[in-house]
Design a protein around this motif. Structure first.
Motif, short mmCIF file in Angstrom:
data_model
loop_
_atom_site.label_atom_id
_atom_site.label_comp_id
_atom_site.label_asym_id
_atom_site.label_seq_id
_atom_site.Cartn_x
_atom_site.Cartn_y
_atom_site.Cartn_z
N THR A 120 0.96 -1.04 0.13
CA THR A 120 -0.25 0.03 -0.44
C THR A 120 0.61 1.59 -0.30
N ARG A 177 -1.86 4.39 -7.15
CA ARG A 177 -1.14 2.76 -6.48
C ARG A 177 -2.65 1.82 -6.28
N LEU A 178 -3.35 2.51 -5.48
CA LEU A 178 -4.72 2.00 -5.32
C LEU A 178 -4.75 0.81 -6.64
N LYS A 211 -6.73 5.89 4.82
CA LYS A 211 -7.43 4.97 4.64
C LYS A 211 -6.93 3.72 3.60
N GLN A 212 -4.98 4.13 4.02
CA GLN A 212 -4.37 3.57 3.25
C GLN A 212 -3.88 2.66 4.28
N ILE A 261 2.79 2.51 2.39
CA ILE A 261 3.00 3.31 3.53
C ILE A 261 4.20 2.43 4.85
N LEU A 298 -7.72 10.50 -1.44
CA LEU A 298 -6.40 10.17 -1.90
C LEU A 298 -6.16 10.52 -3.07
N GLN A 301 -4.31 9.14 4.41
CA GLN A 301 -3.13 8.20 4.69
C GLN A 301 -4.23 6.83 5.99
N LEU A 359 -7.01 -0.28 4.62
CA LEU A 359 -6.21 -0.95 3.21
C LEU A 359 -5.62 -2.12 3.96
N ALA A 360 -4.00 -2.00 3.96
CA ALA A 360 -3.37 -2.61 4.83
C ALA A 360 -4.15 -3.51 5.82
N GLN A 398 -1.31 8.48 -4.24
CA GLN A 398 -2.11 7.67 -3.59
C GLN A 398 -3.43 6.70 -4.61
#
Length: 250
Positions: free
Chosen positions: A126, A176-177, A145-146, A128, A169, A143, A149-150, A173
């Protein structure tokens, strides 16, 4: 079959009928978008699939087995289906990033060595990794949200649902998503995205589901659904422009 709903009905205590005679099936490995105007029932459907709300009537089958909303089945569900909420503040529960990603893994009794390995893998995926020891309250909304997701991906579910995942995002970001969504699909995962972004939906999804007033009003390939311009207008879905690439999503 990854998911099957049979004649689902759900009404909130306020009397709002959120889901009405909802029947659908989603096969393993599909890329699905769920669309509809605000109040259409998209979020209620996602909450039901995630086991958060229980239908008043109807049956929910996941990977061929009926989901019974008991403690045992709820615990099993988190290994089968992961849900990334639109608002990360309702999902991120720990003080530090690594502890939040570890939360679900420890709840299912994973060995600590494996927990740490998955934290490393999914923070890197992700983008981060540099936030591993950060306190969550210092992070930006994107961040967070990431991090959410992770945490979901670390559970390695076969079905991943995301509610408005691109909201808040930035461009990097978002790119990447998008890559993660495609990678998950290449891995054979079923990916369901609830979104208002017609262009993304048209270009990315295998299949589009459109809801209105708690009912499924359109269900077909993304190209078929977005070709029905009059229906989309009635359902308050924005039209799309042809020949654009979702790789330029912002």
């Amino acid at each position: 079959m990854a998911i099957e709903l049979r004649n689902i009905q759900f009404t909130y205590p306020s009397g709002i009928k959120a889901l009405q005679d909802m029947s659908l099936s989603i096969t393993n490995g599909e890329k699905v978008v769920l669309m509809g105007s605000n109040g259409s029932g998209k979020s209620s459907l996602c909450l039901l699939l995630a086991g958060v709300i229980k239908p008043d009537e109807g049956d929910y089958y996941i990977q061929g087995q009926r989901f019974r909303y008991c403690r045992k089945h709820r615990k099993q569900l988190c290994r089968s289906i992961g849900y990334v909420f639109q608002d990360p503040d309702v999902q991120v529960v720990a003080t530090h990033v690594d502890e939040d990603v570890a939360f679900g893994l420890r709840n299912i009794g994973l060995k600590e060595e494996d927990v740490q390995q998955r934290i490393t893998v999914y923070l890197e995926l992700t983008g981060i990794s540099d936030l591993r020891k950060q306190t969550v309250h210092t992070l930006s909304y994107g961040q967070k949200k990431q991090v959410a997701l992770a945490g979901v991906l670390a559970m390695e579910p076969e079905i991943i649902m995301l509610d408005e995942p691109f909201a808040w995002l930035d461009y990097r970001q978002s790119q990447r998503l998008l890559g993660i969504l495609n990678l998950l699909n290449e891995m054979g995962k079923t990916v369901i995205v609830s979104t208002h972004d017609s262009q993304f939906a048209y270009e990315w999804a295998d299949r589009a589901l459109v809801m209105q007033n708690g009912q499924l009003k359109a269900d077909g390939s993304a190209s078929e659904v977005f070709a029905r311009e009059q229906l989309l207008e009635e359902l308050d879905i924005a039209p799309v422009k042809q020949n654009l690439s979702c790789l330029h999503h912002s």
